[in-house]
Design a protein around this motif. Structure first.
Motif, mmCIF file in Angstrom:
data_model
loop_
_atom_site.group_PDB
_atom_site.id
_atom_site.type_symbol
_atom_site.label_atom_id
_atom_site.label_comp_id
_atom_site.label_asym_id
_atom_site.label_seq_id
_atom_site.Cartn_x
_atom_site.Cartn_y
_atom_site.Cartn_z
ATOM 1 N N MET A 85 -0.442 33.904 21.233
ATOM 2 C CA MET A 85 0.656 34.824 21.413
ATOM 3 C C MET A 85 1.261 34.628 22.794
ATOM 4 S SD MET A 85 -0.556 38.337 19.682
ATOM 5 C CE MET A 85 -1.009 38.390 17.991
ATOM 6 N N LYS A 86 2.088 33.659 22.910
ATOM 7 C CA LYS A 86 2.679 33.310 24.193
ATOM 8 C C LYS A 86 3.634 34.364 24.724
ATOM 9 C CE LYS A 86 2.238 28.406 23.385
ATOM 10 N NZ LYS A 86 2.905 27.134 23.278
ATOM 11 N N PHE A 87 4.199 35.195 23.830
ATOM 12 C CA PHE A 87 5.155 36.188 24.309
ATOM 13 C C PHE A 87 4.496 37.228 25.204
ATOM 14 C CE2 PHE A 87 3.696 37.800 20.235
ATOM 15 C CZ PHE A 87 3.435 39.132 20.500
ATOM 16 N N PHE A 88 3.164 37.406 25.127
ATOM 17 C CA PHE A 88 2.468 38.329 26.020
ATOM 18 C C PHE A 88 2.606 37.897 27.475
ATOM 19 C CE2 PHE A 88 -0.614 39.861 22.555
ATOM 20 C CZ PHE A 88 0.146 41.013 22.346
ATOM 21 N N LEU A 89 2.770 36.615 27.701
ATOM 22 C CA LEU A 89 2.908 36.112 29.065
ATOM 23 C C LEU A 89 4.204 36.568 29.715
ATOM 24 C CD1 LEU A 89 1.647 32.466 28.460
ATOM 25 C CD2 LEU A 89 0.344 34.393 29.364
ATOM 26 N N LEU A 90 5.194 36.900 28.926
ATOM 27 C CA LEU A 90 6.493 37.294 29.448
ATOM 28 C C LEU A 90 6.612 38.798 29.686
ATOM 29 C CD1 LEU A 90 8.672 35.088 27.070
ATOM 30 C CD2 LEU A 90 7.919 34.544 29.394
ATOM 31 N N ILE A 91 5.639 39.553 29.254
ATOM 32 C CA ILE A 91 5.703 41.007 29.345
ATOM 33 C C ILE A 91 5.011 41.482 30.612
ATOM 34 C CG2 ILE A 91 4.977 43.178 28.257
ATOM 35 C CD1 ILE A 91 5.098 41.694 25.563
ATOM 36 N N ASP A 92 5.695 42.335 31.377
ATOM 37 C CA ASP A 92 5.085 42.981 32.536
ATOM 38 C C ASP A 92 4.127 44.047 32.008
ATOM 39 O OD1 ASP A 92 4.347 44.198 34.886
ATOM 40 O OD2 ASP A 92 6.329 45.019 35.317
ATOM 41 N N LYS A 93 2.842 43.795 32.119
ATOM 42 C CA LYS A 93 1.831 44.664 31.523
ATOM 43 C C LYS A 93 1.495 45.878 32.385
ATOM 44 C CE LYS A 93 -0.156 40.616 29.402
ATOM 45 N NZ LYS A 93 0.029 39.452 30.227
ATOM 46 N N LYS A 94 1.882 45.875 33.653
ATOM 47 C CA LYS A 94 1.502 46.953 34.563
ATOM 48 C C LYS A 94 1.893 48.347 34.071
ATOM 49 C CE LYS A 94 1.869 48.658 39.251
ATOM 50 N NZ LYS A 94 2.526 48.555 40.526
ATOM 51 N N PRO A 95 3.095 48.547 33.538
ATOM 52 C CA PRO A 95 3.439 49.909 33.131
ATOM 53 C C PRO A 95 2.812 50.367 31.815
ATOM 54 C CG PRO A 95 5.342 48.478 32.866
ATOM 55 C CD PRO A 95 4.243 47.658 33.478
ATOM 56 N N TYR A 96 2.014 49.517 31.186
ATOM 57 C CA TYR A 96 1.425 49.856 29.897
ATOM 58 C C TYR A 96 -0.076 50.034 30.029
ATOM 59 C CZ TYR A 96 5.904 48.307 28.133
ATOM 60 O OH TYR A 96 7.239 48.167 27.906
ATOM 61 N N TRP A 97 -0.555 51.229 29.790
ATOM 62 C CA TRP A 97 -1.982 51.520 29.857
ATOM 63 C C TRP A 97 -2.729 50.687 28.819
ATOM 64 C CZ3 TRP A 97 -5.770 52.878 26.580
ATOM 65 C CH2 TRP A 97 -6.942 53.387 27.113
ATOM 66 N N GLY A 98 -3.768 49.969 29.234
ATOM 67 C CA GLY A 98 -4.652 49.248 28.327
ATOM 68 C C GLY A 98 -4.032 48.099 27.553
ATOM 69 N N PHE A 99 -2.889 47.637 27.954
ATOM 70 C CA PHE A 99 -2.151 46.620 27.202
ATOM 71 C C PHE A 99 -3.030 45.416 26.868
ATOM 72 C CE2 PHE A 99 0.630 43.031 26.553
ATOM 73 C CZ PHE A 99 1.676 43.554 25.831
ATOM 74 N N GLY A 100 -3.223 45.166 25.589
ATOM 75 C CA GLY A 100 -3.974 44.009 25.125
ATOM 76 C C GLY A 100 -5.467 44.056 25.403
ATOM 77 N N LYS A 101 -5.962 45.183 25.943
ATOM 78 C CA LYS A 101 -7.378 45.272 26.299
ATOM 79 C C LYS A 101 -8.110 46.324 25.480
ATOM 80 C CE LYS A 101 -6.492 43.899 31.045
ATOM 81 N NZ LYS A 101 -6.461 44.330 32.438
ATOM 82 N N ILE A 102 -7.527 47.516 25.388
ATOM 83 C CA ILE A 102 -8.207 48.621 24.721
ATOM 84 C C ILE A 102 -7.171 49.617 24.206
ATOM 85 C CG2 ILE A 102 -8.489 49.969 26.833
ATOM 86 C CD1 ILE A 102 -11.289 50.792 25.760
ATOM 87 N N SER A 103 -7.488 50.233 23.094
ATOM 88 C CA SER A 103 -6.601 51.277 22.574
ATOM 89 C C SER A 103 -7.068 52.621 23.115
ATOM 90 C CB SER A 103 -6.641 51.310 21.036
ATOM 91 O OG SER A 103 -7.910 51.768 20.600
ATOM 92 N N ILE A 104 -6.207 53.602 23.084
ATOM 93 C CA ILE A 104 -6.586 54.937 23.547
ATOM 94 C C ILE A 104 -7.680 55.512 22.650
ATOM 95 C CG2 ILE A 104 -4.904 56.381 22.332
ATOM 96 C CD1 ILE A 104 -5.663 56.705 26.044
ATOM 97 N N GLU A 105 -7.644 55.162 21.368
ATOM 98 C CA GLU A 105 -8.694 55.605 20.449
ATOM 99 C C GLU A 105 -10.048 55.040 20.869
ATOM 100 O OE1 GLU A 105 -9.602 55.548 15.671
ATOM 101 O OE2 GLU A 105 -8.641 53.800 16.575
ATOM 102 N N GLN A 106 -10.105 53.741 21.161
ATOM 103 C CA GLN A 106 -11.359 53.122 21.578
ATOM 104 C C GLN A 106 -11.826 53.692 22.908
ATOM 105 O OE1 GLN A 106 -13.063 50.895 19.522
ATOM 106 N NE2 GLN A 106 -14.671 51.483 20.927
ATOM 107 N N TRP A 107 -10.906 53.937 23.823
ATOM 108 C CA TRP A 107 -11.244 54.545 25.109
ATOM 109 C C TRP A 107 -11.896 55.901 24.903
ATOM 110 C CZ3 TRP A 107 -9.198 59.075 27.227
ATOM 111 C CH2 TRP A 107 -9.556 59.345 28.544
ATOM 112 N N MET A 108 -11.333 56.703 23.997
ATOM 113 C CA MET A 108 -11.893 58.025 23.718
ATOM 114 C C MET A 108 -13.279 57.905 23.099
ATOM 115 S SD MET A 108 -8.487 59.974 22.375
ATOM 116 C CE MET A 108 -9.302 61.506 21.965
ATOM 117 N N MET A 109 -13.453 56.998 22.171
ATOM 118 C CA MET A 109 -14.761 56.828 21.526
ATOM 119 C C MET A 109 -15.814 56.333 22.520
ATOM 120 S SD MET A 109 -13.958 55.564 17.641
ATOM 121 C CE MET A 109 -13.055 54.085 18.075
ATOM 122 N N ASN A 110 -15.403 55.459 23.449
ATOM 123 C CA ASN A 110 -16.333 54.934 24.451
ATOM 124 C C ASN A 110 -16.721 55.984 25.488
ATOM 125 O OD1 ASN A 110 -16.215 52.432 23.236
ATOM 126 N ND2 ASN A 110 -14.829 51.556 24.745
#
Length: 70
Positions: A1-26
Motif C-alpha cells: 500500500m504505497k499510498f500510505f507513504l503519501l499521507i501525513d499520519k501525525k494528525p491521525y490517532w493510531g493510523f495503521g497501527k491500532i484501532s480504538i476498539e483494540q486500544w480499549m480491549m488492551n
C-alpha cells in the motif's frame, strides 16, 4: 500500500497501527465499557457505552493536545 507513504499520519490517532476498539480491549479488558446486546451470546461487535465513549474522548483529546494538532 504505497499510498500510505503519501499521507501525513501525525494528525491521525493510531493510523495503521491500532484501532480504538483494540486500544480499549488492551487497556480496559475488565471494565464494563461496552453495550450489552441480547440475544448475542458471543457479545461481539459491541458499541462502547457512555463510559467507553468517555475513555475514547479523553484519549483523543490527549493525543490532540500532546501533538499540537489544531
Amino acid at each position: 500500500m504505497k499510498f500510505f507513504l503519501l499521507i501525513d499520519k501525525k494528525p491521525y490517532w493510531g493510523f495503521g497501527k491500532i484501532s480504538i476498539e483494540q486500544w480499549m480491549m488492551n487497556n480496559y479488558p475488565n471494565q464494563t465499557i461496552w453495550e450489552t446486546k441480547t440475544p448475542n451470546p458471543m457479545k461481539v461487535a459491541q458499541h462502547p457505552n457512555k463510559e467507553g465513549y468517555k475513555l475514547i474522548s479523553e484519549e483523543l483529546y490527549n493525543y490532540i493536545v500532546d501533538n499540537n494538532i489544531i
